[in-house]
Design an enzyme around this catalytic site. Structure first.
Site, PDB file in Angstrom:
ATOM      1  N   GLY A  27       9.887 -28.492 -31.458  1.00  0.00           N
ATOM      2  CA  GLY A  27       8.494 -28.811 -31.767  1.00  0.00           C
ATOM      3  C   GLY A  27       8.284 -28.838 -33.263  1.00  0.00           C
ATOM      4  O   GLY A  27       9.150 -29.286 -34.018  1.00  0.00           O
ATOM      5  N   ARG A  49      15.011 -27.247 -22.575  1.00  0.00           N
ATOM      6  CA  ARG A  49      15.121 -27.398 -21.119  1.00  0.00           C
ATOM      7  C   ARG A  49      15.376 -28.883 -20.846  1.00  0.00           C
ATOM      8  O   ARG A  49      14.852 -29.753 -21.577  1.00  0.00           O
ATOM      9  CB  ARG A  49      13.879 -26.883 -20.408  1.00  0.00           C
ATOM     10  CG  ARG A  49      12.573 -27.264 -21.047  1.00  0.00           C
ATOM     11  CD  ARG A  49      11.414 -26.549 -20.407  1.00  0.00           C
ATOM     12  NE  ARG A  49      10.200 -26.793 -21.189  1.00  0.00           N
ATOM     13  CZ  ARG A  49       9.050 -26.222 -20.959  1.00  0.00           C
ATOM     14  NH1 ARG A  49       8.921 -25.356 -19.976  1.00  0.00           N
ATOM     15  NH2 ARG A  49       7.993 -26.493 -21.712  1.00  0.00           N
ATOM     16  N   SER A  54      11.625 -33.926 -25.638  1.00  0.00           N
ATOM     17  CA  SER A  54      12.257 -34.006 -26.955  1.00  0.00           C
ATOM     18  C   SER A  54      13.768 -34.208 -26.897  1.00  0.00           C
ATOM     19  O   SER A  54      14.397 -34.422 -27.931  1.00  0.00           O
ATOM     20  CB  SER A  54      11.972 -32.731 -27.759  1.00  0.00           C
ATOM     21  OG  SER A  54      10.594 -32.576 -27.937  1.00  0.00           O
ATOM     22  N   ASP A  84       5.037 -18.748 -29.096  1.00  0.00           N
ATOM     23  CA  ASP A  84       5.190 -17.294 -29.007  1.00  0.00           C
ATOM     24  C   ASP A  84       4.997 -16.760 -27.582  1.00  0.00           C
ATOM     25  O   ASP A  84       5.695 -15.856 -27.149  1.00  0.00           O
ATOM     26  CB  ASP A  84       4.190 -16.619 -29.961  1.00  0.00           C
ATOM     27  CG  ASP A  84       4.489 -16.989 -31.403  1.00  0.00           C
ATOM     28  OD1 ASP A  84       5.635 -16.793 -31.836  1.00  0.00           O
ATOM     29  OD2 ASP A  84       3.584 -17.514 -32.080  1.00  0.00           O
ATOM     30  N   HIS A 109       8.310 -16.014 -36.665  1.00  0.00           N
ATOM     31  CA  HIS A 109       7.075 -15.220 -36.634  1.00  0.00           C
ATOM     32  C   HIS A 109       7.446 -13.921 -35.933  1.00  0.00           C
ATOM     33  O   HIS A 109       8.230 -13.932 -34.969  1.00  0.00           O
ATOM     34  CB  HIS A 109       5.996 -15.996 -35.868  1.00  0.00           C
ATOM     35  CG  HIS A 109       4.675 -15.289 -35.729  1.00  0.00           C
ATOM     36  ND1 HIS A 109       4.149 -14.466 -36.708  1.00  0.00           N
ATOM     37  CD2 HIS A 109       3.757 -15.307 -34.726  1.00  0.00           C
ATOM     38  CE1 HIS A 109       2.975 -14.012 -36.307  1.00  0.00           C
ATOM     39  NE2 HIS A 109       2.715 -14.505 -35.113  1.00  0.00           N
ATOM     40  N   GLU A 196      -5.024 -16.044 -39.963  1.00  0.00           N
ATOM     41  CA  GLU A 196      -5.445 -17.207 -39.152  1.00  0.00           C
ATOM     42  C   GLU A 196      -6.754 -16.931 -38.423  1.00  0.00           C
ATOM     43  O   GLU A 196      -7.560 -17.838 -38.240  1.00  0.00           O
ATOM     44  CB  GLU A 196      -4.315 -17.673 -38.212  1.00  0.00           C
ATOM     45  CG  GLU A 196      -3.896 -16.714 -37.146  1.00  0.00           C
ATOM     46  CD  GLU A 196      -2.466 -16.968 -36.644  1.00  0.00           C
ATOM     47  OE1 GLU A 196      -1.698 -17.691 -37.303  1.00  0.00           O
ATOM     48  OE2 GLU A 196      -2.113 -16.422 -35.587  1.00  0.00           O
TER      49      GLU A 196
HETATM   50  P1  NDP Z   1       5.782 -25.905 -30.743  1.00  0.00           P
HETATM   51  O1  NDP Z   1       4.725 -25.670 -29.723  1.00  0.00           O
HETATM   52  O2  NDP Z   1       5.570 -26.997 -31.737  1.00  0.00           O
HETATM   53  O3  NDP Z   1       7.198 -26.206 -30.059  1.00  0.00           O
HETATM   54  C1  NDP Z   1       7.465 -25.931 -28.787  1.00  0.00           C
HETATM   55  C2  NDP Z   1       8.920 -26.278 -28.427  1.00  0.00           C
HETATM   56  O4  NDP Z   1       9.327 -25.304 -27.483  1.00  0.00           O
HETATM   57  C3  NDP Z   1       9.037 -27.618 -27.791  1.00  0.00           C
HETATM   58  O5  NDP Z   1      10.254 -28.208 -28.152  1.00  0.00           O
HETATM   59  C4  NDP Z   1       9.025 -27.285 -26.300  1.00  0.00           C
HETATM   60  O6  NDP Z   1       9.790 -28.200 -25.583  1.00  0.00           O
HETATM   61  C5  NDP Z   1       9.747 -25.956 -26.302  1.00  0.00           C
HETATM   62  N1  NDP Z   1       9.382 -25.127 -25.149  1.00  0.00           N
HETATM   63  C6  NDP Z   1       8.152 -24.718 -24.777  1.00  0.00           C
HETATM   64  N2  NDP Z   1       8.235 -23.941 -23.703  1.00  0.00           N
HETATM   65  C7  NDP Z   1       9.543 -23.855 -23.383  1.00  0.00           C
HETATM   66  C8  NDP Z   1      10.255 -23.174 -22.365  1.00  0.00           C
HETATM   67  N3  NDP Z   1       9.621 -22.433 -21.447  1.00  0.00           N
HETATM   68  N4  NDP Z   1      11.606 -23.306 -22.338  1.00  0.00           N
HETATM   69  C9  NDP Z   1      12.246 -24.051 -23.254  1.00  0.00           C
HETATM   70  N5  NDP Z   1      11.611 -24.710 -24.247  1.00  0.00           N
HETATM   71  C10 NDP Z   1      10.278 -24.601 -24.300  1.00  0.00           C
HETATM   72  O7  NDP Z   1       6.056 -24.505 -31.454  1.00  0.00           O
HETATM   73  P2  NDP Z   1       5.893 -24.159 -33.013  1.00  0.00           P
HETATM   74  O8  NDP Z   1       6.962 -24.869 -33.757  1.00  0.00           O
HETATM   75  O9  NDP Z   1       4.469 -24.313 -33.426  1.00  0.00           O
HETATM   76  O10 NDP Z   1       6.179 -22.589 -33.020  1.00  0.00           O
HETATM   77  C11 NDP Z   1       7.494 -22.062 -32.901  1.00  0.00           C
HETATM   78  C12 NDP Z   1       7.545 -20.718 -33.606  1.00  0.00           C
HETATM   79  O11 NDP Z   1       7.353 -20.921 -35.009  1.00  0.00           O
HETATM   80  C13 NDP Z   1       6.482 -19.725 -33.174  1.00  0.00           C
HETATM   81  O12 NDP Z   1       7.051 -18.443 -33.223  1.00  0.00           O
HETATM   82  C14 NDP Z   1       5.409 -19.849 -34.261  1.00  0.00           C
HETATM   83  O13 NDP Z   1       4.624 -18.682 -34.422  1.00  0.00           O
HETATM   84  C15 NDP Z   1       6.296 -20.074 -35.473  1.00  0.00           C
HETATM   85  N6  NDP Z   1       5.672 -20.735 -36.599  1.00  0.00           N
HETATM   86  C16 NDP Z   1       5.013 -21.922 -36.417  1.00  0.00           C
HETATM   87  C17 NDP Z   1       4.494 -22.594 -37.489  1.00  0.00           C
HETATM   88  C18 NDP Z   1       3.852 -23.926 -37.322  1.00  0.00           C
HETATM   89  O14 NDP Z   1       3.430 -24.472 -38.315  1.00  0.00           O
HETATM   90  N7  NDP Z   1       3.753 -24.503 -36.145  1.00  0.00           N
HETATM   91  C19 NDP Z   1       4.610 -22.059 -38.870  1.00  0.00           C
HETATM   92  C20 NDP Z   1       5.409 -20.859 -38.971  1.00  0.00           C
HETATM   93  C21 NDP Z   1       5.892 -20.217 -37.860  1.00  0.00           C
HETATM   94  P3  NDP Z   1       9.262 -28.941 -24.249  1.00  0.00           P
HETATM   95  O15 NDP Z   1       9.327 -30.393 -24.594  1.00  0.00           O
HETATM   96  O16 NDP Z   1      10.257 -28.544 -23.204  1.00  0.00           O
HETATM   97  O17 NDP Z   1       7.880 -28.440 -23.951  1.00  0.00           O
HETATM   98 MG    MG Z   2       0.610 -17.598 -36.937  1.00  0.00          MG
END
Ligand code: NDP
Ligand code: MG
Length: 350
Positions: A27, A49, A54, A84, A109, A196
Site C-alpha cells: 500500500g 495475500r 496489488s 495497524d 509505526h 494526528e
Molecule cells: P495501506 O492501507 O496503504 O496498505 C495496506 C496493504 O496491506 C495493502 O497492500 C493490502 O493489500 C495489505 N493488506 C491489508 N490487509 C491484509 C491482510 N489481512 N493480509 C495481507 N495483506 C493485507 O497501509 P499503510 O501503508 O498506510 O500503513 C502501513 C503501516 O505503515 C502502518 O503501520 C502505518 O501506521 C504505517 N505508516 C503509514 C504511513 C502512511 O503515510 N500511510 C506513514 C508512516 C507509517 P490488499 O490488496 O490485499 O488489501
Molecule cells: Mg499514525
C-alpha cells in the site's frame, strides 16, 4: 538532551549482503519501501495475500511477489506494512509460524508492539523505521535523489546488531539523506497518535470544517469561505515548515497577527482536551476502543467515515477546487497517487 540524529555516513548497506528483506503489504508505505530498497541494491520479496489487487502491480514493477507466509520463510528481515488493525492477526497466522530463527521484525509505526498486540519471542531483533511522510512522497523523494526523514527505534536487540540493521534499512529507504532521529516505540506511538488526533487531522480538519460552516451559515459565498479557511492553509504551513510560527506570522499582516494573538478560538479548554486525549493514548484506552471496533467489523469506524465524507465543505470542495486553475496538477497528482491502492483520495498522515 539533544536528539541523536543519524545520516548517510552512519550506516552500512553491506549489512544486507546475502540477506533477504520481506516487505509485507504493497500500500502507501509498502510500495515505497519495496521499490526504494530494491533500487538501493537490497534483495527484496513482497508478501501479499494471493487475492490482493496489488500482486500484478508489484510484479509489473519488477518485484518478486509471494504469499505472506512464503515471503516470511525466506527473509532475514520482515517489515510489516499492513494496516495497524490487521497486523496482529496476520502475525499470528502467517508471520510467527514461518519466521526464521533470529530474523529481524520491523515496523513503520510502534502501535502493535507498544500496546502488546504483537509479542515477538526474545530471539528476534525488533526495530522501527517510521517515515515522517506518506508513502508516495517517500517514493517520490527517493526517485528525486532526496529522502523523507524517519524516526527509528529498537525494542529488542538479542545479538547486538539491531541498530546496524535499523540504520542500514533507513539508508536503503533513502531516509538518511534527510536524517533519522532516535526514538523509542513508546514515544513514537504516543506522540504519533497525539499529533494526528489533536493537531494534524482531528485539530486542523475540524477547524477547517467548522470555519467553513460558520462562514457559509452567515451567508458568505462558499467559494470565498473555502479560500479563507482551507486554500490558504497550505501556504501558511509551508512558511511554518521553513521558519516556524514566527516566519508564518512575520509574513502576514499586522491585522492578521493581532487577531491571531487576541481572537483565537483555541483556548485553555482545548489544552485540557488535549491532555485528556493524551491520557487515553497513554493508558491504552484509545487503542482498545479502535481495535475492539475493528475486530467487530468496524461498525463505528465505517459510520464515521460515511458521516465525515459528507460534511458540507467536502460536498462542495471538488466543485470549488475544479474552478481553481492553479490547483489542477495537485488534484491530478492526488488521484494518481491513490489509484493504485483502489482507495478514494484521502490525505494519509503518518
Ligand atoms: P495501506 O492501507 O496503504 O496498505 C495496506 C496493504 O496491506 C495493502 O497492500 C493490502 O493489500 C495489505 N493488506 C491489508 N490487509 C491484509 C491482510 N489481512 N493480509 C495481507 N495483506 C493485507 O497501509 P499503510 O501503508 O498506510 O500503513 C502501513 C503501516 O505503515 C502502518 O503501520 C502505518 O501506521 C504505517 N505508516 C503509514 C504511513 C502512511 O503515510 N500511510 C506513514 C508512516 C507509517 P490488499 O490488496 O490485499 O488489501
Ligand atoms: Mg499514525
Amino acid at each position: 538532551m539533544a536528539a541523536t540524529i543519524w545520516y548517510e555516513k552512519d550506516a552500512d548497506l553491506s549489512v544486507f549482503d546475502g540477506k533477504k528483506v520481506a516487505i509485507l503489504g504493497y500500500g502507501s508505505q509498502g510500495h515505497a519501501h519495496a521499490l526504494n530498497l530494491r533500487d538501493s541494491g537490497v534483495d527484496v520479496v513482497v508478501g501479499l495475500r494471493p487475492t490482493s489487487k496489488s500482486v500484478e502491480f508489484a510484479k509489473e514493477q519488477g518485484l518478486e511477489v509471494k504469499p505472506v507466509g512464503e515471503a516470511v520463510a525466506e527473509a532475514d528481515v520482515v517489515m510489516i506494512l499492513l494496516p495497524d488493525q490487521y497486523q496482529a492477526a496476520v502475525y499470528k497466522k502467517d508471520v510467527e509460524p514461518n519466521l526464521k530463527p533470529g530474523a529481524a521484525l520491523a515496523f513503520a509505526h510502534g502501535f502493535n508492539i507498544h500496546y502488546g498486540y504483537i509479542k515477538p519471542s526474545e530471539d528476534h531483533p525488533v526495530f522501527m523505521v517510521a517515515p515522517k511522510g506518506p508513502g508516495h512522497i517517500v517514493r517520490r523523494e527517493y526517485a528525486a535523489g532526496r529522502g523523507v526523514p524517519v524516526v527509528v527505534a529498537v525494542e529488542q536487540d538479542p545479538r547486538g546488531d539491531a541498530w546496524d540493521i535499523t540504520l542500514a534499512y533507513a539508508k536503503a529507504l533513502g531516509a538518511l539523506r534527510a536524517g533519522a532521529i532516535k526514538t523509542t516505540f513508546t514515544e513514537e506511538t504516543e506522540t504519533d497518535l497525539f499529533g494526528e488526533q489533536n493537531v494534524l487531522m482531528g485539530g486542523v480538519n475540524k477547524l477547517v470544517e467548522m470555519g467553513f460552516e460558520v462562514l457559509t451559515d452567515a451567508g458568505y459565498q462558499p467559494e470565498i469561505a473555502y479560500f479563507e479557511v482551507c486554500h490558504e492553509l497550505k501556504m501558511l504551513v509551508d512558511l511554518m515548515n521553513e521558519g516556524g510560527l514566527n516566519k508564518a506570522r512575520w509574513s502576514c499582516s499586522d491585522t492578521a497577527q493581532y487577531g491571531d494573538y487576541t481572537n483565537t478560538c483555541i483556548d485553555e479548554h482545548v489544552r485540557e482536551r488535549m491532555q485528556y486525549h493524551l491520557k487515553r493514548i497513554q493508558d491504552g484506552s484509545f487503542a482498545k476502543e479502535f481495535i475492539d471496533d475493528q475486530d467487530a467489523g468496524a461498525p463505528k469506524f465505517k459510520a464515521l467515515q460515511e458521516e465525515y465524507s459528507n460534511v458540507r465543505i467536502e460536498t462542495v470542495g471538488p466543485k470549488l477546487r475544479a474552478m481553481f486553475s492553479w490547483n489542477k496538477d495537485a488534484v491530478k497528482d492526488a488521484d494518481e497517487a491513490n489509484s493504485f491502492t483502489g482507495k478514494i483520495a484521502r490525505a494519509q498522515v503518518q
